[in-house]
Every structure is written in structure tokens, then in C-alpha cells.
Design a protein around this motif. Structure first.
Motif, short mmCIF file in Angstrom:
data_model
loop_
_atom_site.label_atom_id
_atom_site.label_comp_id
_atom_site.label_asym_id
_atom_site.label_seq_id
_atom_site.Cartn_x
_atom_site.Cartn_y
_atom_site.Cartn_z
N THR A 106 0.82 -1.39 -0.03
CA THR A 106 0.04 0.02 -0.08
C THR A 106 0.70 1.36 -0.13
OG1 THR A 106 -2.13 0.84 0.98
CG2 THR A 106 -0.31 0.56 2.66
N PRO A 107 0.56 2.17 -0.66
CA PRO A 107 1.51 3.63 -0.98
C PRO A 107 1.42 4.40 0.57
CG PRO A 107 -0.77 3.96 -1.94
CD PRO A 107 -0.59 2.44 -1.45
N GLU B 83 -8.01 -6.70 -7.08
CA GLU B 83 -7.52 -7.44 -5.84
C GLU B 83 -8.56 -7.16 -4.52
OE1 GLU B 83 -3.78 -6.70 -3.97
OE2 GLU B 83 -3.61 -8.49 -3.24
N ARG B 84 -8.92 -8.19 -3.86
CA ARG B 84 -9.78 -8.00 -2.69
C ARG B 84 -8.89 -7.66 -1.32
NH1 ARG B 84 -14.89 -6.88 -4.00
NH2 ARG B 84 -15.52 -7.90 -1.98
N SER B 85 -9.61 -7.08 -0.24
CA SER B 85 -8.87 -7.10 0.83
C SER B 85 -8.62 -8.13 1.46
CB SER B 85 -9.72 -5.88 1.54
OG SER B 85 -10.76 -6.56 2.50
N ASN C 43 -3.63 -1.92 -2.03
CA ASN C 43 -2.49 -2.40 -2.49
C ASN C 43 -1.74 -1.70 -3.62
OD1 ASN C 43 -1.86 -3.93 -0.30
ND2 ASN C 43 -2.71 -5.62 -1.24
N SER C 44 -2.46 -0.64 -4.31
CA SER C 44 -1.81 0.18 -5.52
C SER C 44 -2.24 1.35 -5.25
CB SER C 44 -2.49 -0.62 -6.76
OG SER C 44 -3.24 0.32 -7.26
N LYS C 45 -1.31 2.33 -5.86
CA LYS C 45 -1.91 3.77 -5.76
C LYS C 45 -3.02 4.26 -6.62
CE LYS C 45 1.94 5.05 -9.11
NZ LYS C 45 3.14 5.67 -9.33
N LEU C 46 -3.46 3.45 -7.33
CA LEU C 46 -4.57 3.65 -8.17
C LEU C 46 -5.92 3.24 -7.60
CD1 LEU C 46 -3.08 3.44 -11.94
CD2 LEU C 46 -3.79 5.59 -10.39
N ALA C 47 -5.63 2.45 -6.41
CA ALA C 47 -6.87 1.55 -5.91
C ALA C 47 -7.99 2.62 -5.88
CB ALA C 47 -6.52 1.05 -4.68
N PHE D 6 -24.96 2.47 -5.51
CA PHE D 6 -24.56 1.42 -4.67
C PHE D 6 -23.61 2.09 -3.47
CE2 PHE D 6 -23.84 0.62 -9.25
CZ PHE D 6 -24.35 -0.77 -9.22
N CYS D 7 -23.76 1.37 -2.31
CA CYS D 7 -23.07 1.86 -1.15
C CYS D 7 -22.47 0.94 -0.50
CB CYS D 7 -24.22 2.63 -0.33
SG CYS D 7 -25.42 1.56 0.40
N GLY D 8 -21.57 1.18 0.57
CA GLY D 8 -21.05 0.29 1.45
C GLY D 8 -19.35 0.08 1.10
N GLY D 9 -19.12 -0.75 1.73
CA GLY D 9 -17.46 -0.96 2.01
C GLY D 9 -16.85 -1.54 0.82
N SER D 10 -17.59 -2.01 -0.29
CA SER D 10 -16.96 -2.68 -1.43
C SER D 10 -16.93 -1.55 -2.67
CB SER D 10 -17.70 -3.57 -2.07
OG SER D 10 -19.08 -3.54 -2.43
N VAL D 11 -17.70 -0.46 -2.31
CA VAL D 11 -17.68 0.57 -3.44
C VAL D 11 -16.92 1.98 -2.80
CG1 VAL D 11 -19.56 -0.25 -4.70
CG2 VAL D 11 -19.86 1.36 -2.98
N HIS D 12 -16.84 3.13 -3.71
CA HIS D 12 -16.37 4.38 -3.28
C HIS D 12 -17.07 4.87 -1.89
CE1 HIS D 12 -14.25 7.90 -3.38
NE2 HIS D 12 -15.52 8.62 -3.37
#
Ligand code: FAD
Length: 489
Positions: free
Chosen positions: A202-203, A301-303, A439-443, A460-466
Motif C-alpha cells: 500500500t502507498p 484485488e480484494r482486501s 495495495n496500489s496507488k490507483l486503488a 451502490f453504497c457500502g464497503g466494496s464501493v467508493h
């Protein structure tokens, strides 16, 4: 009155429902479980109460402002307090350190303990604060996928400081350069796990995370983490939001590129817009099977996930507090196992949360409720039964070593949570705790937007979106999503 259907009563689903309701929208929430809260759930075994998922509470104002939307006094329904010490850390070499909640005190005590200058630690923390303050309004509080976001003073200011954001080096490399002392580097590297990432990937911009805990504060909701869910759920009921439990949505109904409703096994329900609080991967694969999918986003990639042992412990441990960490002696190998080899490491970092330290009624007298968690890879079909048996043994021998007592014989009650169980109970793809990894600067830019750019009236809402996972970001996603809906209604 305009209407909305929300799929899922995770914390972001409930918060989105409340924001929409406050704007006069009629809201129906469909939830496949029998209970609200998703990952933010609780249960009891033999007199020991456990919060099933989140244990660290930051930015409480994002919860209390929801009561204020309806003119209610938050303190009448939801109370919390700030922690004086944030976490106890234990290392295999015998080093122990308690992090004070006041960053000046923390810097002074850490300097004395680890033999580096307090000013070095303070300037690292202040640098993290600067990163947070410069970027929060761009990366966290707005949609990254609307042009308006990029034509603002805040954005220009953030862009002007881009070179100071340490996007080009890893958090570990930054911590090595800025701090250097191995125990403290490991302590600051651990913040990468707050969004399910590896400090070696992660950056360096993630050095802003300690600012949340060590400056804005770590809190504890009276009655435990689950009171966040129960108090917001009760608020939603008072405001006339309708919840439909044990109602699994099987399809989002799309007509002429517009989301018009949802389908359960037995019924169809229609509304002016549909919001999915279900994991974005599962939303597309299961509910929008015949629609085009944003494959690049879904391939992100997933957390990390987690393995948790919920232990009812006979006895009390004065050297432990609410949050406790027992570090691995090879942190780099631990993350290589999680993200490269997709398996558990034999010397894992062990996190123990003991809510009975704050709420004694969470365990029988003279006992404690231990939530014992290690980081785990996502579910890729590993043999979890064998991995769990090995993990239990590794955790117990580590705790025996570091606490100087036989833990196994104190375990009076036990339950477990594995990555496949997390997926089964919440639909979180591969059991990820925080959606996509950072894990990337573009995540941040690759995360799915809070709306569909192909299907109108679908959000969409929640932990898997912005803007990502964790309770505070989920609350922000609810705010961003509801604002987009309200402006379109
Ligand atoms: P979720 O909680 O994922 O809920 C989604 C809901 O949608 C579920 O209730 C599910 O049943 C429902 N659903 C799914 N599919 C359907 C369907 N087809 N039909 C109807 N309903 C459906 N965050 C922190 O801030 N601090 C922490 O300390 C922390 N620790 C964590 C520890 C663990 C073990 C876990 C699992 C998570 C942790 N997190 C933590 C992350 C945090 O819990 C999540 O980011 C947050 O709770 C996610 O909320 P959500 O709104 O995205 O939805």
C-alpha cells in the motif's frame, strides 16, 4: 412521494436509508439475514456477549449526525466515550508498549521506550494529518466519478501537494525512512490493515490513518459496537423506514436501461430507484447476471479477510485492555503469506479485543470475552478446517509464550468465523473485510462508483464501493450515494 429500495441492511444500507428518508423518500430495505447490521452484528454464547465484526470505532460524529437529521438528540439514543489508551502492543522479544490516546504523550513515551526523538514521531504524525486534511474532501467525501469533484478549490489544493503524498513508495518504505526503529515501524505498518492491505504494497499516503486514531480519537460505544447497529435501526423504524428480513433479493429488475425494482423468490417490488448495499462483485454476478459487467473493477484485488476465535475466558488479565496486539516476529513474511501465498502464517499477529473491559456485563463475573482475530487471505477454496486447527494451535502457543499462562484450559466457550462464513453471512466476495484492497496507488480510482453509468436509477453504497471499507468510509458512501439520488429525483 419518491421511493427507494435498498438491498441489504449493512451499516451503509441503514445510513443511506436514513439520509433518503430525511429528504422525504419512502424507503424499503430488503435483507437476506433475519437481523440488521451485516458485519456489524453480535451474538452470545453461555453468558459471553460478542461483537461479531468491527471492534474499533472512530469518527463517531458520522453516526450521531444521523439522529440530528431528524431533530433528535443523539445522546438520548446512542452514547460513546473516548478511550484514554488506544492499544497494548506485545512483541516476541519481550518489548511491551501502551499507546496513549494523546499524540503528544504517545510521542514522548514512545521516544523514551524506543530510543528515538519525540520530534521525529510527532512530525511523522503531523505529516499524516496534513495528508488527511488535504485529501479527505477529494478522496473520501465526494464521488470521484463526477466531473464536479475535479473543479473545486479542495481538489486544486490536493493536486498542488501531490508530490508530498508518498504515492510512489510503500507505507513500509516510508516508515523505515521516517521512523527507522523496528518496533515502531511495525506499529505504524499495522495501520495498513485498517483497510485490509499490506504495508509492503500500500502507498505511503496511508500514513494518514494513524491520524484518525491518535488525533481524532478512538472511541467505544456504550454497550458495545453492536449498539451502532441497534440504535440506527431503531431510529430508522421511528422514521417509518420499512425493513423486510429474511428476504433475499435474487435480481435487480432493469427495464430500458433503468432499474425499476427487485425480485425475491416469491415477489417483485418496484421503486423509483434501487440501491445495492450488497458487495459490488456479488451484486453484478448474482443480481445483474444478464447486464454488462465492469470486469476491470470487479477483478480488483480484494482486501484481506480474517479468522476469528470468539473465546469465553475464565479469569481476568490485568495486563490486557480493550485493544491488544501480539505482533508476529516476521511481519513481511506474514503479509507475503496473506497476499502472495494465500494462506495463514505460522507466527501470526494476534489481535485480542475484550469488550468486557469496558462493559463488564459482556462476560460472567471473573471472566472475559476474547475476540481473537488474525489476518487471513480471502477464500480461494483453501482447506479452512485444517488451517483453522493449525491457527488455533499457533495462536494459543503464542499467547502462552507472551502471557506466561496456559490459555487453552481457560477457554470456556468458543465460536469461530472464517472467510467462507463471512461471505456466506454478508455476500462479501472471498470474505473480504473491506471490499477491494488498497495495495496500489490507483486503488481509490478503481473502486466502483456509487452509481451505475450504464443503468439509470441504480446506485451502490457500502464497503466494496467508493470510498471504501470500514465504518467511517461506509458512512461517507451513504452520504455520497444519497446526495446523488436526491439530486436526481
Ligand atoms: P455489510 O456489513 O457487508 O452488509 C451487507 C448486507 O447486505 C448484509 O446484511 C447482507 O446480509 C445483505 N445482503 C447481501 N446480499 C443480499 C441479498 N441478495 N438480498 C438481501 N440482502 C443481502 N470496520 C471498522 O471501522 N472497524 C473495525 O474494527 C473493523 N473490523 C472488522 C472486523 C471484521 C471481522 C469484519 C468482518 C469487518 C470489520 N470492519 C471494521 C469492516 C466493517 O465491518 C465493514 O466495512 C462494514 O461493516 C461494511 O458495511 P456495509 O454497509 O458495506 O455492509
Amino acid at each position: 412521494m419518491p421511493s427507494a429500495i435498498i438491498i441489504g441492511s449493512g451499516i451503509a444500507g441503514i445510513a443511506t436509508a436514513l439520509h433518503l428518508r430525511a429528504a422525504g423518500v419512502e424507503v424499503d430495505v430488503f435483507e437476506s439475514n433475519e437481523y440488521p447490521g451485516g458485519k456489524l452484528h453480535a451474538f452470545e454464547i453461555n453468558g459471553y456477549r460478542f461483537d461479531a465484526g468491527p471492534s474499533l470505532f472512530t469518527m463517531p460524529q458520522l453516526i450521531t449526525e444521523l439522529f440530528e437529521l431528524f431533530g433528535e438528540q443523539p445522546a438520548d439514543f446512542f452514547q460513546y466515550h473516548r478511550l484514554n489508551s488506544v492499544c497494548n502492543y506485545f512483541w516476541e522479544d519481550g518489548m511491551r508498549f501502551t499507546v496513549d490516546a494523546d499524540r503528544e504523550v504517545f510521542a514522548k513515551e514512545a521516544a523514551a521506550k524506543f530510543g528515538i526523538e519525540a520530534t521525529t514521531i510527532l512530525s511523522y504524525l503531523k505529516n499524516g494529518q496534513k495528508k488527511y486534511e488535504l485529501t479527505a474532501s477529494l478522496f473520501i467525501e465526494k464521488s470521484l466519478h463526477k466531473m464536479g469533484t475535479y473543479f473545486s478549490l479542495d481538489t486544486l489544493r490536493a493536486m498542488a501537494h501531490l508530490s508530498e503524498m508518498n504515492l510512489g513508495i510503500s507505507l513500509d518504505a516510508l516508515n523505515e525512512a521516517a521512523i527507522g526503529e523496528p518496533h515502531l515501524v511495525q506499529l505504524f505498518n499495522r495501520y495498513a490493515t485498517y483497510n485490509g492491505s499490506s504495508p509492503y504494497l500500500t502507498p505511503g499516503i496511508m500514513s494518514m490513518i494513524p491520524h484518525l486514531e491518535l488525533y481524532l480519537g478512538a472511541y467505544y460505544p456504550n454497550g458495545g459496537m453492536h449498539s451502532i447497529t441497534t440504535s440506527l435501526y431503531q431510529l430508522a423504524l421511528r422514521q417509518g423506514i420499512r425493513f423486510h428480513f429474511s428476504q433475499k433479493i435474487e435480481q435487480i429488475l432493469v427495464v430500458k436501461n433503468k432499474a425499476v425494482g427487485v425480485k425475491t423468490t416469491s415477489n417483485q417490488h418496484f421503486a423509483d430507484c434501487v440501491v445495492s448495499n450488497m458487495d459490488i462483485f456479488s451484486t453484478y454476478k448474482k443480481l445483474l447476471a444478464s447486464q454488462p459487467h465492469p470486469e476491470r473493477t470487479l477483478r480488483q484485488e480484494r482486501s484481506s479477510s480474517a479468522v476469528i476465535f470468539y473465546w469465553g475466558i475464565r479469569g481476568t488479565f490485568t495486563q490486557l485492555d480493550l485493544h491488544n496486539i501480539f505482533f508476529s516476529s516476521d511481519y513481511q513474511q506474514e503479509f507475503a503469506h496473506l497476499f502472495e501465498h494465500k494462506t495463514l502464517f505460522n507466527d501470526p499477529t494476534v489481535y485480542i479485543n475484550i469488550s468486557s473491559k469496558e462493559t463488564p456485563g459482556d462476560a460472567p463475573p471473573g471472566c472475559e470475552n476474547w475476540f481473537v482475530m488474525i489476518n487471513a487471505p480471502g477464500d480461494y477454496g483453501q482447506n479452512w478446517e485444517a488451517l483453522m486447527a493449525q491457527a488455533r494451535q499457533n495462536i494459543i502457543s503464542k499467547l502462552n509464550r507472551l502471557l506466561g499462562t496456559d490459555i487453552a484450559e481457560l477457554i470456556m466457550a468458543e465460536d469461530v468465523l472464517t472467510p467462507p462464513l463471512i461471505e456466506k453471512r454478508t455476500s462479501s466476495y472471498r470474505g473480504a473485510l473491506y471490499g477491494a484492497a488498497s495495495n496500489s496507488k490507483l486503488a481509490a480510482f478503481l473502486r466502483h462508483p456509487n452509481f451505475s453509468n450504464k443503468i439509470k436509477q441504480l446506485y451502490f453504497c457500502g464497503g466494496s464501493v467508493h470510498p471504501g471499507g470500514g465504518i467511517p468510509l461506509c458512512m461517507h458512501s451513504a452520504k455520497i450515494t444519497s446526495k446523488l439520488i436526491i439530486s436526481a429525483l
